[in-house]
Design a protein around this motif. Structure first.
Motif, mmCIF file in Angstrom:
data_model
loop_
_atom_site.group_PDB
_atom_site.id
_atom_site.type_symbol
_atom_site.label_atom_id
_atom_site.label_comp_id
_atom_site.label_asym_id
_atom_site.label_seq_id
_atom_site.Cartn_x
_atom_site.Cartn_y
_atom_site.Cartn_z
ATOM 1 N N ILE A 34 -5.974 3.246 -1.193
ATOM 2 C CA ILE A 34 -6.637 4.432 -0.652
ATOM 3 C C ILE A 34 -6.686 5.503 -1.738
ATOM 4 C CG2 ILE A 34 -6.670 6.133 1.209
ATOM 5 C CD1 ILE A 34 -4.956 4.266 2.882
ATOM 6 N N ASN A 66 -12.996 6.390 1.025
ATOM 7 C CA ASN A 66 -12.728 7.232 2.193
ATOM 8 C C ASN A 66 -14.022 7.858 2.722
ATOM 9 O OD1 ASN A 66 -9.823 7.100 2.352
ATOM 10 N ND2 ASN A 66 -9.776 8.322 0.467
ATOM 11 N N GLY A 106 -1.571 4.592 -1.732
ATOM 12 C CA GLY A 106 -2.515 5.691 -1.873
ATOM 13 C C GLY A 106 -2.159 6.569 -3.049
ATOM 14 N N GLY A 110 -5.001 10.233 -1.012
ATOM 15 C CA GLY A 110 -4.819 8.886 -0.472
ATOM 16 C C GLY A 110 -3.378 8.586 -0.118
#
Length: 259
Positions: A34, A66, A106, A110
């Motif tokens: 992420i 995202n 992340g 993230g």
């Protein structure tokens, strides 16, 4: 690398799905990546060789854009970027792919999304890897609101603040939708309390560059986590720590630990 898409209830999430490298024994649990604010899966994970590194180590690697970023749906209301909604996107993508549990990693924003994913959807997460975010998960609300103003400025030349200039230049470099990013900054300012962090019981690695003024202390956050460990990335700032060799080696070693 082929772009794939998942429709998650009106929000289309673009992603890459990379299998283990040929000739490598596959690992049983995939890795979900992420990315951070104003970045995308290519800049954050593919160009920095993270996808290749993890694939060669035997992992299936899924890296998403995202909402509001990359090739995913752009939204323009701040409330559409609540961190819990972006965590739900991550879980929705796992559902779409039929993945029961993943190592979730992340960076920066993230990492905040990753922490919320672990707290709110604990059964879907095997381990937690937080890069570029330390104690500011608890004590800070992300990037300054002035970054939203920077996204809405007429041009980079109109900005004088160094951090505003840095993020506006990065957003232009990644060809981002500036209005969507402004909404994202305004809407994704959620924190976790110390008690909430203490409820994240997964093995967690917190990795931060020693010259990163944005993330906050990795050790202070790790100390709040029941199974937290801190990793210092020597001599790296917020932007350069993500692809650093020490970061990659630390993550691979952490994932390889028997549990």
């Amino acid at each position: 690398m082929e772009t794939k898409r998942a429709d998650l209830g009106g929000v289309e999430i673009a992603y890459a799905d990379v299998g283990p490298a040929a000739g490598v024994s596959p690992r049983p649990v995939p890795v979900l990546l992420i990315h951070g604010f104003a970045s995308n899966r290519t800049v954050n994970w593919i160009a920095t060789s993270w996808t290749g590194t993890l694939s060669r180590a035997g992992y299936r690697v899924v890296a998403l854009d995202n909402r509001g970023h990359g090739e995913s749906t752009k939204l323009y209301r701040p409330e559409d970027y609540d961190t819990s909604l972006m965590a739900a996107d991550a879980v929705g993508l796992l559902d779409h792919l039929g993945i029961e549990r993943a190592h979730v990693m992340g960076y920066s924003m993230g990492a905040r999304i990753t922490a919320f994913t672990a707290l709110e959807h604990p059964g879907r997460v095997k381990t937690v890897l937080l890069g570029g975010l330390g104690i500011h998960l608890v004590e800070g609300v992300g990037l300054p609101l002035g970054i939203a103003d920077a996204m809405e400025a007429p041009s980079l030349a109109d900005l004088t603040d160094p951090m505003q200039r840095m993020f506006r230049a990065f957003a232009e470099q990644t060809k981002s939708d500036l209005k969507a990013l402004a909404a994202c900054i305004r809407g994704s300012r959620q924190t976790l309390s110390k008690d909430e962090v203490a409820r994240i019981s997964h093995p967690t690695l917190v990795s931060v560059g020693t010259r990163d003024p944005i993330a906050g202390s990795p050790q202070e956050l790790a100390d709040l986590l029941p199974r937290g460990e801190a990793l210092d990335i020597p001599g790296r700032d917020h932007n350069l720590a993500v692809g650093d060799r020490v970061h990659k080696e630390g993550v691979l070693a952490f994932l390889a630990e028997p549990r």
